[in-house]
Scaffold this motif. Sequence first.
Motif, PDB file in Angstrom:
ATOM      1  N   MET A 102     -20.205  -9.820  19.537  1.00 35.88           N
ATOM      2  CA  MET A 102     -19.550  -9.854  17.918  1.00 35.88           C
ATOM      3  C   MET A 102     -19.705  -8.634  17.546  1.00 35.88           C
ATOM      4  O   MET A 102     -20.643  -7.977  17.425  1.00 35.88           O
ATOM      5  CB  MET A 102     -20.371 -11.149  17.453  1.00 35.88           C
ATOM      6  N   VAL A 103     -18.501  -8.160  16.772  1.00 34.61           N
ATOM      7  CA  VAL A 103     -18.599  -6.851  16.081  1.00 34.61           C
ATOM      8  C   VAL A 103     -19.037  -7.026  14.849  1.00 34.61           C
ATOM      9  O   VAL A 103     -18.787  -7.840  14.230  1.00 34.61           O
ATOM     10  CB  VAL A 103     -17.117  -6.160  16.138  1.00 34.61           C
ATOM     11  N   GLU A 104     -20.187  -6.234  14.182  1.00 36.33           N
ATOM     12  CA  GLU A 104     -20.674  -6.308  12.975  1.00 36.33           C
ATOM     13  C   GLU A 104     -19.561  -5.466  11.931  1.00 36.33           C
ATOM     14  O   GLU A 104     -19.157  -4.449  12.255  1.00 36.33           O
ATOM     15  CB  GLU A 104     -21.899  -5.652  13.039  1.00 36.33           C
ATOM     16  N   VAL A 105     -19.515  -6.260  10.950  1.00 35.57           N
ATOM     17  CA  VAL A 105     -18.299  -5.658   9.857  1.00 35.57           C
ATOM     18  C   VAL A 105     -19.113  -4.592   9.295  1.00 35.57           C
ATOM     19  O   VAL A 105     -20.214  -4.589   8.811  1.00 35.57           O
ATOM     20  CB  VAL A 105     -18.077  -6.686   8.982  1.00 35.57           C
ATOM     21  N   ASP A 106     -18.491  -3.461   9.068  1.00 40.69           N
ATOM     22  CA  ASP A 106     -19.116  -2.317   8.510  1.00 40.69           C
ATOM     23  C   ASP A 106     -18.921  -2.354   6.785  1.00 40.69           C
ATOM     24  O   ASP A 106     -17.700  -2.180   6.428  1.00 40.69           O
ATOM     25  CB  ASP A 106     -18.190  -0.836   9.026  1.00 40.69           C
ATOM     26  N   LYS A 107     -19.740  -2.784   6.108  1.00 38.65           N
ATOM     27  CA  LYS A 107     -19.797  -3.028   4.520  1.00 38.65           C
ATOM     28  C   LYS A 107     -19.306  -1.659   4.102  1.00 38.65           C
ATOM     29  O   LYS A 107     -18.625  -1.875   2.943  1.00 38.65           O
ATOM     30  CB  LYS A 107     -20.956  -3.628   4.208  1.00 38.65           C
ATOM     31  N   SER A 108     -19.312  -0.483   4.549  1.00 33.41           N
ATOM     32  CA  SER A 108     -19.031   0.592   3.789  1.00 33.41           C
ATOM     33  C   SER A 108     -17.619   1.053   3.972  1.00 33.41           C
ATOM     34  O   SER A 108     -16.937   1.929   3.400  1.00 33.41           O
ATOM     35  CB  SER A 108     -19.907   1.854   4.259  1.00 33.41           C
ATOM     36  N   ALA A 109     -16.993   0.427   5.131  1.00 31.99           N
ATOM     37  CA  ALA A 109     -15.509   0.838   5.422  1.00 31.99           C
ATOM     38  C   ALA A 109     -14.547   0.052   4.352  1.00 31.99           C
ATOM     39  O   ALA A 109     -14.768  -0.817   3.843  1.00 31.99           O
ATOM     40  CB  ALA A 109     -15.183   0.150   6.699  1.00 31.99           C
ATOM     41  N   PRO A 110     -13.294   0.904   4.034  1.00 29.36           N
ATOM     42  CA  PRO A 110     -12.532   0.054   3.235  1.00 29.36           C
ATOM     43  C   PRO A 110     -11.792  -0.998   3.781  1.00 29.36           C
ATOM     44  O   PRO A 110     -11.809  -1.476   4.991  1.00 29.36           O
ATOM     45  CB  PRO A 110     -11.392   1.420   3.131  1.00 29.36           C
ATOM     46  N   ARG A 111     -11.421  -1.924   2.803  1.00 26.37           N
ATOM     47  CA  ARG A 111     -10.813  -3.247   3.141  1.00 26.37           C
ATOM     48  C   ARG A 111      -9.442  -2.685   3.494  1.00 26.37           C
ATOM     49  O   ARG A 111      -8.778  -2.105   2.692  1.00 26.37           O
ATOM     50  CB  ARG A 111     -10.942  -4.294   2.167  1.00 26.37           C
ATOM     51  N   VAL A 112      -8.794  -3.223   4.725  1.00 28.27           N
ATOM     52  CA  VAL A 112      -7.735  -2.888   5.232  1.00 28.27           C
ATOM     53  C   VAL A 112      -6.630  -4.144   5.286  1.00 28.27           C
ATOM     54  O   VAL A 112      -7.140  -5.018   5.859  1.00 28.27           O
ATOM     55  CB  VAL A 112      -7.792  -2.197   6.721  1.00 28.27           C
ATOM     56  N   ALA A 113      -5.361  -3.836   4.873  1.00 28.56           N
ATOM     57  CA  ALA A 113      -4.268  -4.833   5.153  1.00 28.56           C
ATOM     58  C   ALA A 113      -3.386  -4.281   6.150  1.00 28.56           C
ATOM     59  O   ALA A 113      -2.819  -3.054   5.784  1.00 28.56           O
ATOM     60  CB  ALA A 113      -3.814  -5.445   3.801  1.00 28.56           C
ATOM     61  N   ILE A 114      -2.802  -4.857   6.750  1.00 31.70           N
ATOM     62  CA  ILE A 114      -1.833  -4.696   7.911  1.00 31.70           C
ATOM     63  C   ILE A 114      -0.720  -5.598   7.380  1.00 31.70           C
ATOM     64  O   ILE A 114      -0.777  -6.868   7.814  1.00 31.70           O
ATOM     65  CB  ILE A 114      -2.158  -4.877   9.079  1.00 31.70           C
ATOM     66  N   LEU A 115       0.441  -5.289   6.984  1.00 28.20           N
ATOM     67  CA  LEU A 115       1.673  -5.881   6.644  1.00 28.20           C
ATOM     68  C   LEU A 115       2.685  -5.635   7.919  1.00 28.20           C
ATOM     69  O   LEU A 115       3.285  -4.460   7.963  1.00 28.20           O
ATOM     70  CB  LEU A 115       2.182  -5.412   5.464  1.00 28.20           C
ATOM     71  N   GLY A 116       2.824  -6.604   8.764  1.00 29.04           N
ATOM     72  CA  GLY A 116       3.627  -6.429   9.852  1.00 29.04           C
ATOM     73  C   GLY A 116       2.896  -6.372  11.059  1.00 29.04           C
ATOM     74  O   GLY A 116       2.147  -5.531  11.318  1.00 29.04           O
TER      75      GLY A 116
END
Length: 288
Positions: A1-15
């Motif tokens: 399981m990949v651990e979420v990087d809390k320092s990374a920006p929250r990203v949205a992909i539309l499409g």
Amino acid sequence: MVEVDKSAPRVAILGTGAIGSAVVHRLLRGGYDVTVWNRTESRATELVAAGALPARSVREAVSSSTLIFLTLKDYAAVEQCLTQLDRDLSGQTIVGMYTGTPGEAWSAAQRVTRLEAQYLDAGIQASPEMIGTDAATILYSGSRHAFEQHRTTLELLSRPRFVGEAPEAAAVWDLALFGLWYDAQLGLLRALDAARDAGIDVLDFSHTASTQLGHVVAGLSATVSEMERATCPPGPADLTEHLTVVRHLIDLRVGRRLGDGGLPEVAARIEALIADGRGGEGLTATVG
């Protein structure tokens, strides 16, 4: 399981087409928190199963993200998404990752700017399966600040290259490269077609064609230097000599299946330069 990087920006992909899905998978592998939206909700099911968060609307996807990728098929789809956004998006960055014209890139940037967000236009020089590898290059233009701010994220997707602060720069660069390929390939096809119709062995002809194309590549640095210094030495021929050959080519291509390649316009440009006393210059003068 990949651990979420809390320092990374929250990203949205539309499409969530081929490119969008490839971007989502790469960011998920990088430990990013990724929200996805697609007009046809069922097409995002596999991505949600892989760990992406579903959004029921464009507004919902954007509201929870600092970096938004519009991985859509064309500008019409981009425009439809942007018209659904009517709130202040200060501090957010929108990346237009679609194939479009320079004018469409400029229009998208204007719409995003009115929302107080930063805009980057992307020219994708990669297939979906290349996303996330060193073989992929993605061109970006628009906000240099946004590019530097999100460089770490963009580097997960490809070798990112910032090509200018004009929003349309990436689209121009991308289309100009496509144009270079089409011009070369169609020029080759015209030459092979003419040779075949004259009863010439096209395989034998192709060896000399390869040499001729090599001359263009070999002369690239010199041509760029001439353009940058605004000097147009004649080289192997001056404009008066080029005009004679161009006119012969126009005659050769009359009525042919792939047309004349725009040579009448080239001839007219050369004629105007000669009339202006510049007949002793080289071919680079035509774009001077």
